[in-house]
Design a protein around this motif. Structure first.
Motif, mmCIF file in Angstrom:
data_model
loop_
_atom_site.group_PDB
_atom_site.id
_atom_site.type_symbol
_atom_site.label_atom_id
_atom_site.label_comp_id
_atom_site.label_asym_id
_atom_site.label_seq_id
_atom_site.Cartn_x
_atom_site.Cartn_y
_atom_site.Cartn_z
ATOM 1 N N SER A 155 0.859 -1.188 0.000
ATOM 2 C CA SER A 155 0.000 0.000 0.000
ATOM 3 C C SER A 155 0.889 1.230 0.000
ATOM 4 O O SER A 155 1.799 1.355 0.830
ATOM 5 C CB SER A 155 -0.911 0.004 1.227
ATOM 6 O OG SER A 155 -1.863 -1.033 1.156
ATOM 7 N N VAL A 156 0.614 2.147 -0.920
ATOM 8 C CA VAL A 156 1.470 3.328 -1.074
ATOM 9 C C VAL A 156 0.978 4.447 -0.159
ATOM 10 O O VAL A 156 -0.192 4.840 -0.189
ATOM 11 C CB VAL A 156 1.483 3.800 -2.539
ATOM 12 C CG1 VAL A 156 2.285 5.101 -2.675
ATOM 13 C CG2 VAL A 156 2.093 2.712 -3.423
ATOM 14 N N VAL A 157 1.893 4.956 0.669
ATOM 15 C CA VAL A 157 1.568 6.015 1.629
ATOM 16 C C VAL A 157 2.185 7.327 1.161
ATOM 17 O O VAL A 157 3.167 7.345 0.419
ATOM 18 C CB VAL A 157 2.067 5.655 3.045
ATOM 19 C CG1 VAL A 157 1.496 4.311 3.488
ATOM 20 C CG2 VAL A 157 3.591 5.620 3.103
ATOM 21 N N PRO A 158 1.621 8.476 1.594
ATOM 22 C CA PRO A 158 2.139 9.786 1.179
ATOM 23 C C PRO A 158 3.345 10.209 2.000
ATOM 24 O O PRO A 158 3.239 10.459 3.201
ATOM 25 C CB PRO A 158 0.945 10.720 1.411
ATOM 26 C CG PRO A 158 0.156 10.078 2.501
ATOM 27 C CD PRO A 158 0.382 8.595 2.389
ATOM 28 N N GLU A 159 4.495 10.295 1.371
ATOM 29 C CA GLU A 159 5.735 10.610 2.083
ATOM 30 C C GLU A 159 5.636 11.933 2.847
ATOM 31 O O GLU A 159 5.989 12.005 4.033
ATOM 32 C CB GLU A 159 6.900 10.669 1.097
ATOM 33 C CG GLU A 159 8.232 11.017 1.748
ATOM 34 C CD GLU A 159 9.379 11.069 0.763
ATOM 35 O OE1 GLU A 159 10.542 11.092 1.221
ATOM 36 O OE2 GLU A 159 9.126 11.095 -0.458
ATOM 37 N N ALA A 160 5.149 12.986 2.186
ATOM 38 C CA ALA A 160 5.119 14.308 2.820
ATOM 39 C C ALA A 160 4.235 14.304 4.062
ATOM 40 O O ALA A 160 4.608 14.854 5.107
ATOM 41 C CB ALA A 160 4.642 15.358 1.815
ATOM 42 N N TYR A 161 3.072 13.677 3.975
ATOM 43 C CA TYR A 161 2.138 13.661 5.104
ATOM 44 C C TYR A 161 2.697 12.847 6.267
ATOM 45 O O TYR A 161 2.620 13.265 7.427
ATOM 46 C CB TYR A 161 0.796 13.100 4.644
ATOM 47 C CG TYR A 161 -0.240 12.979 5.744
ATOM 48 C CD1 TYR A 161 -0.834 14.106 6.292
ATOM 49 C CD2 TYR A 161 -0.615 11.733 6.238
ATOM 50 C CE1 TYR A 161 -1.790 14.006 7.307
ATOM 51 C CE2 TYR A 161 -1.571 11.611 7.248
ATOM 52 C CZ TYR A 161 -2.147 12.748 7.779
ATOM 53 O OH TYR A 161 -3.084 12.635 8.782
#
Length: 527
Positions: A188-194
């Motif tokens: 599952s791809v997560v948002p790096e910046a967040y």
């Protein structure tokens, strides 16, 4: 002078007899409860999706998610929720089980250890920020970071590096990997910046992804509410919002379904499946899965189970046929190892385990373990009737068994602890969602993984070679040898192939698969 021995299998037979009596009483009680529920709620008026014209879904889960961070736990209750919030790099074709495009539209291998993936350019996280290949690379590197402590590290440990530029993701492996694509179906791809902005703990509390649903609210330990992500790049899901509720009691989940308080419930028992078939507004959904029900032994700090003779004795003490026939009632199938026949690498020569309590008793006596106590770890997420029968089987051959039951999050944390102080035997049900032997016996038994309380250099060498061997026939031979060692050393026992059992409102249109995927976007209500 030795005390007279309890007649062979008397405890187990007594337990099975008592369970049958309890089952009859439970089924009778359920029938009365359901009849009363149906009388009181002839026309459901709750907020569940069963109400005519509603686009809401209420799902009863057997437990509360251990994590909403997809880089951490991947127990069933967790990924049933978080895989709806996040997109995976790849998906599986439900008919062929082959990896198919999802976030990645296509891929190629440029050399034996380098893969290049092209990601979609129209995907945004639910806060409006664009998903790029850097986020995919970050999601991988995060799992591989030892400081993060991901329980999925073993699955992705063949990866040497992951880098992203624009919509191009480059993955380099340490060696030619036959399983890279299959594991990427679980990424599952997560948002790096967040994630970097809010930190891991806050991200777990308020996850944010690019999937068809977004996190709305939660009551820790009780429920998680998701709402449709109207900026989702894919097809608009028919279900507007979904409430996942933790309902540990199977009887309560049936009552919720019957009354319309819930539209679907997971982890139903064979008994409740039989009962639901007699309820006019419900249906049973089931499929054979890649999940294997198993026992694992603590060979490092388990007391009596540090002796291979005791482990072998326990494997011979269990009446597998009676257990499956009496308790699974057609929703389970015997296996010959800790793996199911759906998985690549399942050795064809594996035969179902033998039941020989006399030989088991002899081995216990030979090991000097007669009358000694073993601790059996389990959690409410697992069927207690199975645990009780296994306890009785083991006690019939001369050991004492203390069942230690803890909530799923505590159970998992204890099992994964480096002290290996969780007990002697643990009951579990394992699925890697990868349909490959590598995702089962590598994390469960390879020295040094967070799940393993076993060490064997010869076994390690075989599974290490198998995960870097591309040729399917050669991999089969390696796994055949690895399972031969497991059969001799007995660090674990495969009990049966698990069949998923869901109860659902008859108007709900959905079919379960071998991976136990729970994608709400695939569900709809018939008009």
């Amino acid at each position: 002078m030795r005390a007279p021995r309890t007649p062979r299998a008397s405890r187990a037979r007594t337990v099975l007899r008592d369970l049958r009596a309890t089952r009859a009483a439970t089924l009778s009680g359920l029938a009365a409860l359901l009849a009363a529920t149906l009388t009181a709620c002839a026309l459901p008026t709750t907020t569940g999706g069963s109400a005519p014209g509603s686009a809401r879904l209420t799902a009863d889960l057997a437990g509360y998610p251990s994590s909403l961070d997809p880089g951490l736990q991947y127990d069933t209750a967790s990924y049933s929720v978080y895989r709806n919030i996040f997109d995976q790099l790849l998906h599986r074709n439900r008919d062929t089980n082959e990896p198919v495009p999802w976030l990645a539209t296509h891929w190629r291998r440029t050399n034996p250890t380098t893969w290049v993936f092209t990601l979609r350019d129209d995907v945004r996280f639910s806060d409006g920020s664009r998903l790029t290949a850097k986020d995919a690379a970050f999601s991988i590197q995060r799992i591989l970071d030892p400081k993060f402590g991901s329980q999925q590290n073993a699955n992705f440990s063949a990866i040497a590096s992951a880098t992203g530029s624009g919509h191009t993701l480059t993955i380099r492996t340490k060696y030619p990997s036959p399983t890279l694509l299959t594991y990427l179906t679980t990424l599952s791809v997560v948002p790096e910046a967040y994630v970097k902005k809010v930190g891991d703990d806050r991200f777990n509390q308020r996850p944010m992804g690019s999937g068809p649903y977004k996190f709305a609210s939660s009551i820790p330990g009780s429920q998680v509410v998701l709402e449709r992500n109207d900026s989702y790049w894919g097809k608009r899901p028919p279900i507007r919002d979904v409430t996942f509720r933790a309902v540990p009691s199977a009887a309560s989940r049936v009552a919720d379904l019957t009354s319309g308080k819930a539209d679907i419930a997971d982890a139903m028992t064979p008994d409740t499946a039989i009962q639901m078939k007699g309820v006019s507004n419900l249906k049973v959904l089931s499929a054979p899965t890649e999940r294997v029900s198993y026992l694992a032994f603590n060979t490092l700090n388990g007391g009596p189970t540090e002796d291979a003779r005791v482990r072998r004795a326990i494997s011979l003490a269990i009446d597998y046929k009676a257990l499956i026939e009496a308790l699974e009632q057609g929703y389970g199938k015997r296996v010959g190892g800790v793996l199911t026949p759906l998985a690549i690498g399942y050795p064809k020569q594996l035969r179902p385990y033998s039941y020989d309590p006399d030989e088991a008793r002899r081995l216990v006596e030979e090991a000097g373990a007669e009358g000694k106590s073993v601790v059996m770890a389990t959690s409410p997420a697992f069927d207690p009737q199975i645990v009780q029968v296994i306890q009785a089987n083991i006690q019939d051959v001369g050991l004492k068994v203390e069942i230690r039951n803890s909530d799923q999050a505590t159970y998992l944390k204890k099992v994964q602890g480096p002290a290996h102080d969780w007990g002697s035997i643990r009951f579990g049900q394992w699925s890697c969602s990868c349909l490959d032997a590598d995702g089962v016996i590598y994390p469960l038994f390879r020295s040094g993984t967070v799940w393993s309380s076993y060490e064997n250099p010869a076994f390690d060498k075989l599974v290490d070679r198998a995960r870097r061997t591309i040729d399917p026939a050669a991999r089969d031979r390696l796994y055949s040898e690895a399972y031969k060692i497991l059969g001799e050393d007995t660090p674990g026992i495969g009990l049966f192939q698990v069949y998923s059992i869901y109860g659902a409102n008859k108007r709900l249109v959905w079919e379960p698969d071998a991976q136990q995927s729970f994608y709400v976007a695939d569900m709809r209500f018939a008009s």
